[in-house]
Design a protein around this motif. Structure first.
Motif, mmCIF file in Angstrom:
data_model
loop_
_atom_site.group_PDB
_atom_site.id
_atom_site.type_symbol
_atom_site.label_atom_id
_atom_site.label_comp_id
_atom_site.label_asym_id
_atom_site.label_seq_id
_atom_site.Cartn_x
_atom_site.Cartn_y
_atom_site.Cartn_z
ATOM 1 N N ALA A 1 28.938 -30.049 -1.478
ATOM 2 C CA ALA A 1 27.853 -29.580 -0.602
ATOM 3 C C ALA A 1 26.728 -30.601 -0.541
ATOM 4 O O ALA A 1 26.167 -30.866 0.537
ATOM 5 N N ALA A 2 26.393 -31.179 -1.688
ATOM 6 C CA ALA A 2 25.322 -32.180 -1.727
ATOM 7 C C ALA A 2 25.713 -33.430 -0.956
ATOM 8 O O ALA A 2 24.870 -34.077 -0.323
ATOM 9 N N ALA A 3 26.998 -33.773 -0.992
ATOM 10 C CA ALA A 3 27.474 -34.991 -0.330
ATOM 11 C C ALA A 3 27.354 -34.906 1.191
ATOM 12 O O ALA A 3 27.395 -35.939 1.865
ATOM 13 N N PRO B 1 27.670 -41.059 -6.640
ATOM 14 C CA PRO B 1 28.615 -40.706 -7.702
ATOM 15 C C PRO B 1 28.721 -41.824 -8.730
ATOM 16 O O PRO B 1 28.823 -43.003 -8.368
ATOM 17 N N CYS B 2 28.688 -41.464 -9.994
ATOM 18 C CA CYS B 2 28.761 -42.433 -11.084
ATOM 19 C C CYS B 2 30.100 -42.231 -11.793
ATOM 20 O O CYS B 2 30.277 -41.250 -12.524
ATOM 21 N N ASP C 1 35.625 -40.200 -1.511
ATOM 22 C CA ASP C 1 35.338 -41.013 -0.330
ATOM 23 C C ASP C 1 33.994 -41.726 -0.413
ATOM 24 O O ASP C 1 33.761 -42.702 0.288
ATOM 25 N N LEU C 2 33.088 -41.239 -1.261
ATOM 26 C CA LEU C 2 31.774 -41.883 -1.397
ATOM 27 C C LEU C 2 31.880 -43.125 -2.256
ATOM 28 O O LEU C 2 32.571 -43.139 -3.274
ATOM 29 N N GLU C 3 31.163 -44.173 -1.872
ATOM 30 C CA GLU C 3 31.150 -45.401 -2.659
ATOM 31 C C GLU C 3 30.478 -45.140 -4.002
ATOM 32 O O GLU C 3 29.335 -44.700 -4.061
#
Length: 342
Positions: free
Chosen positions: A239-241, A249-250, A266-268
């Protein structure tokens, strides 16, 4: 008791230093962007000053939590004259209640006696400011606006103020997450980390949901393979993405080989599995690129990082460090290093 929680907290306020900070923050938000707090026992009647960029006019600020505000105003004015200061304007902020007659008389007396233009901010005027565009200051000053009148979650006021980097993690990534939180504090960023925040009696999921809605300026979930078995975490991060430039994301482990379909993948990412230092560098670069403001100076950041320091045990839980692979005439072990280079 006042029916208004802002009024109630201001009426009960006795910590003068906290009121000084609140007052200067209020003034900075209503047209005095270059206000310079002074305060202290040798302030010469000045709690803060402001020099206008337009005409170099000097404004002196005086603050008071005393009920005898008229006496305090006169004392400050006399002290300013005695110290040889020459302001064109004076601003007096106090927690007293003033009638319209008292206000007008104080303004006229100040101009007639000292030649200064006086602006008065009494308790009702402060309430109006804190109920409007400057409402975020309620969260910035939790020692004044405190529970139960202003609720908190995880040790943070939940009055809306998007100024905090929220870090979520599973227990397996506790050490990395707390290290990251402290490093970002030293760098000047205000952080909240699940692993070192007061959570007794609270639900993790409820607390994170509220903080992400009310306080988070950025969300840093520490992502490992185990997280994909946690539907609550996945739903929250997903939801935050959906918000632009909100999530970093770490990765605590390399997830590229996993056959997982998720918006999180999918996020870098900022990769920490090879080197914690490299991951931290990537996070800070991204925060700068997104213009995330620093809330702390260097010394304050170090103080917060040290204050939140919790000594870690010299030995780690067996489940995290050592796995027995076979038992024979001798024991054989396989070791798992849970971090990268630091």
């Amino acid at each position: 008791m006042s029916a208004d929680p802002i009024i109630y907290c201001l009426e009960k306020l006795t910590d003068y230093r906290q009121f000084e900070r609140l007052s200067s923050d209020l003034m900075a938000g209503i047209g005095y962007p270059d206000i310079e707090p002074i305060g202290g026992s040798s302030d010469g009647g000045r709690d803060a000053i402001h020099v206008s960029r337009a005409d170099d006019s000097l404004t002196i600020f005086a603050y008071s939590v005393r009920s005898d505000w008229k006496k305090k105003l006169k004392e400050d004015c006399d002290r300013i004259v005695e110290e040889g200061h020459d302001p064109q304007h004076m601003v007096f902020v106090c927690t007293a209640r003033l009638t319209a007659f008292e206000r007008d008389k104080a303004i006229a007396n100040t101009e007639n006696t000292y030649g200064w233009i006086l602006k008065l901010y009494e308790i009702e005027r402060i309430r109006v400011l804190l109920s409007g565009n400057l409402r975020h200051l309620l969260a910035v000053h939790p020692s004044i606006f405190s529970p139960p009148w202003f609720p908190s979650k995880g040790g943070l006021s939940i009055a809306e103020c998007r100024d905090t980097i929220v870090i979520e993690h599973l227990e397996t990534d506790h050490f990395l997450a707390t290290w990251l939180s402290k490093k970002l504090s030293i760098a000047g960023y205000k952080t909240w980390c699940y692993g070192i925040s007061p959570m007794a009696g609270e639900s993790k999921d409820d607390t994170l949901a509220v903080l992400l809605e009310q306080r988070a300026i950025q969300f840093l979930p520490v992502v490992c393979s185990e997280l994909f078995a946690e539907p609550e975490c996945l739903g929250r991060i997903g939801a935050a993405a959906r918000k632009d430039n909100f999530v970093i994301p770490c990765w605590s482990e390399d997830l590229r080989s996993l056959d997982i379909k998720s918006s999180i993948i999918d996020l870098e990412p900022a990769s920490f599995f090879g080197s914690w230092s490299d991951g931290l560098t990537k996070v800070i670069e991204q925060l700068k690129a997104r213009n995330i403001p620093k809330d702390l100076d260097s010394e304050r950041g170090k103080f917060i990082a040290l204050s939140s320091y919790i000594p870690e045990p010299l030995t780690r839980p067996v489940s995290e460090r050592i796995k027995v692979t076979s038992i024979g005439s001798s024991l054989q072990f396989s070791y798992k290093w849970v971090g990268g280079s630091i």
